[in-house]
Design a protein around this motif. Structure first.
Motif, short mmCIF file in Angstrom:
data_model
loop_
_atom_site.label_atom_id
_atom_site.label_comp_id
_atom_site.label_asym_id
_atom_site.label_seq_id
_atom_site.Cartn_x
_atom_site.Cartn_y
_atom_site.Cartn_z
N ILE A 24 0.84 -1.20 0.00
CA ILE A 24 0.00 0.00 0.00
C ILE A 24 0.87 1.25 0.00
O ILE A 24 0.64 2.19 -0.77
N ARG A 25 1.89 1.27 0.83
CA ARG A 25 2.74 2.45 0.95
C ARG A 25 3.54 2.71 -0.33
O ARG A 25 3.77 3.87 -0.69
N SER A 26 3.93 1.65 -1.03
CA SER A 26 4.71 1.81 -2.25
C SER A 26 3.83 2.13 -3.46
O SER A 26 4.35 2.54 -4.51
N GLY A 27 2.51 1.94 -3.33
CA GLY A 27 1.62 2.14 -4.46
C GLY A 27 1.42 0.91 -5.31
O GLY A 27 0.73 0.97 -6.33
N ALA A 28 2.00 -0.23 -4.90
CA ALA A 28 1.82 -1.46 -5.66
C ALA A 28 0.37 -1.92 -5.64
O ALA A 28 -0.12 -2.52 -6.59
N ILE A 29 -0.32 -1.69 -4.53
CA ILE A 29 -1.76 -1.93 -4.43
C ILE A 29 -2.40 -0.68 -3.86
O ILE A 29 -1.74 0.18 -3.27
N ASP A 30 -3.72 -0.57 -4.06
CA ASP A 30 -4.45 0.61 -3.59
C ASP A 30 -5.10 0.41 -2.23
O ASP A 30 -5.28 1.37 -1.48
N ALA A 31 -5.47 -0.83 -1.91
CA ALA A 31 -6.15 -1.09 -0.65
C ALA A 31 -6.02 -2.56 -0.30
O ALA A 31 -5.73 -3.40 -1.15
N SER A 32 -6.24 -2.85 0.97
CA SER A 32 -6.16 -4.24 1.45
C SER A 32 -7.22 -4.46 2.50
O SER A 32 -7.46 -3.60 3.36
#
Length: 311
Positions: A131-139
Motif C-alpha cells: 500500500i505504501r509503495s503504491g503497488a496496491i491501492d487497498a487491502s
C-alpha cells in the motif's frame, strides 16, 4: 525504438505535411524533419517522398504505418497500466472464498465499468508495504494485531463484522443444534489448520481461546478448504470455525452443518486499509460503496478483541 520519432512519423503521415505535423506536436518544422530523418536512418529506408504538395509515404512508409500506430497504442496501454487513475484499482483480499472477496464481488456488480485487479497477499506487513509503495491501492485485513500499529500514512476503516459459525459433520454431538453458545463449545475440539503463528488471525484466535477457554487445534498441514470439509464431515469429534459470509460448497453426502454461535457471538472484524494520499479515483468510490453496502456493526451480544481497529 524512439517513440517520439514514431509519433512524429504517424503525425506527418496523417497530416501529409511536415508543417501541419509540427503544429500538432507543438514543435518546429525543423524538429519534425530531424526526427523523420533519424527514424529513416534507423530503419535504413526512406519513409516519405517530398513533393510540392507536401510529403507522401513511400511503399516502405505505407508498410510501416500500421505497425507504428500499434507501437503507440501498446505504449499507451503500458503507461495506463501503472498510471494512477487509469490503471485498474488493485485490492488485496486474504482468501478467494472469504468475506472480503464477497464484498469486492458486490462492488464489481455495482460498478462494472471500474477495472479491478484482485490480488492475495499473505502477511499484513507485506500488504502494508505494498500500500505504501503504491503497488496496491487497498487491502482487506481482519484486525490490527496488538503491538503493530499502522504507519501514520495508512488509513483504516472497519467495514464488516463477520459472525463466526461452527461447522460440524452430521455425527458431531452439536450437529442437531439450531445455535450453540460459546460456553457449550468448551471441551469440544475445534480444528483450524489454517492458523499461522504471527498473523493477525492467529492473534485473534489466541484472544478467543484466552477469553472463553476454547480448544482450538492448528495441527497438521493445511491442504485447503476442500480437504478441511472432507475431514470435518468424516470425523465426529472435530468441528471448525467458519465466517458467516464465507462461501462454501461441499458434496451432498457430507451433510455438514453451519451453526450460529451466540452469547456472545464472536465476530471477525474486517477493515479496509489504504494510503491517505492515494489519488486513484476509484478508491473513493470503493470506500463509499463499502460504507453504504456493508452490514452495520451491532456491538450488542458480540465479542471481538479490544485491540482491533475501532468502529
Amino acid at each position: 525504438m524512439d517513440l517520439d520519432t514514431v509519433r512524429t512519423f504517424v503525425a506527418a503521415a496523417e497530416a501529409g505535411q511536415f508543417q501541419e505535423a509540427a503544429a500538432e506536436l507543438a514543435v518546429t518544422q525543423q524538429a519534425v524533419s530531424k526526427r523523420i530523418a533519424a527514424l529513416e536512418r534507423d530503419l535504413g529506408v526512406p519513409l516519405f517522398t517530398r513533393t510540392p504538395r507536401g510529403a507522401e509515404l513511400t511503399i516502405d512508409g505505407q508498410a510501416f504505418l500500421p505497425h507504428a500506430r500499434e507501437l503507440l497504442r501498446v505504449a499507451e496501454r503500458a503507461s495506463a497500466s501503472v498510471r494512477a487513475g487509469r490503471r485498474p484499482l488493485r485490492v488485496d483480499v486474504i482468501a478467494s472464498r472469504g468475506a472480503a472477496t464477497e464484498l469486492m464481488r458486490g462492488f464489481h456488480r455495482a460498478y462494472p465499468e471500474i477495472d479491478l485487479d484482485v490480488v492475495m497477499l499473505f502477511e499484513i506487513e507485506t500488504a502494508v508495504a505494498a500500500i505504501r509503495s503504491g503497488a496496491i491501492d487497498a487491502s482487506f485485513r481482519a484486525v490490527a494485531a496488538p503491538g503493530r500499529p499502522f504507519p501514520d500514512d495508512i488509513a483504516a476503516s472497519r467495514v464488516l463484522d463477520e459472525p463466526l459459525q461452527l461447522l460440524t459433520g452430521p455425527a458431531h454431538a452439536l450437529a442437531g443444534a439450531k445455535a450453540v453458545t460459546v460456553a457449550q463449545l468448551a471441551g469440544h475440539r475445534i480444528w483450524m489448520p489454517g492458523i499461522v503463528p504471527g498473523t493477525e488471525w492467529a492473534a485473534y484466535y489466541d484472544d478467543l481461546i484466552a477469553e472463553f477457554g476454547l480448544t482450538i487445534e492448528a495441527t497438521g498441514p493445511n491442504f485447503g478448504s476442500d480437504a478441511l470439509l472432507d475431514t470435518i464431515a468424516d470425523t465426529p469429534s472435530l468441528a471448525t470455525f467458519m465466517g458467516g459470509h464465507t462461501r462454501l460448497v461441499w458434496p451432498a453426502g457430507h451433510g455438514l452443518r453451519r451453526i450460529p454461535v451466540t452469547d456472545p457471538t464472536p465476530v471477525y472484524p474486517h477493515s479496509l486499509l489504504w494510503r491517505r494520499d492515494n489519488p486513484h479515483p476509484a478508491l473513493a468510490t470503493l470506500r463509499a460503496h463499502l460504507a453504504a453496502a456493508a452490514p452495520g456493526h451491532d456491538a450488542v451480544g458480540t465479542w471481538a478483541p479490544d485491540w482491533v481497529i475501532p468502529r
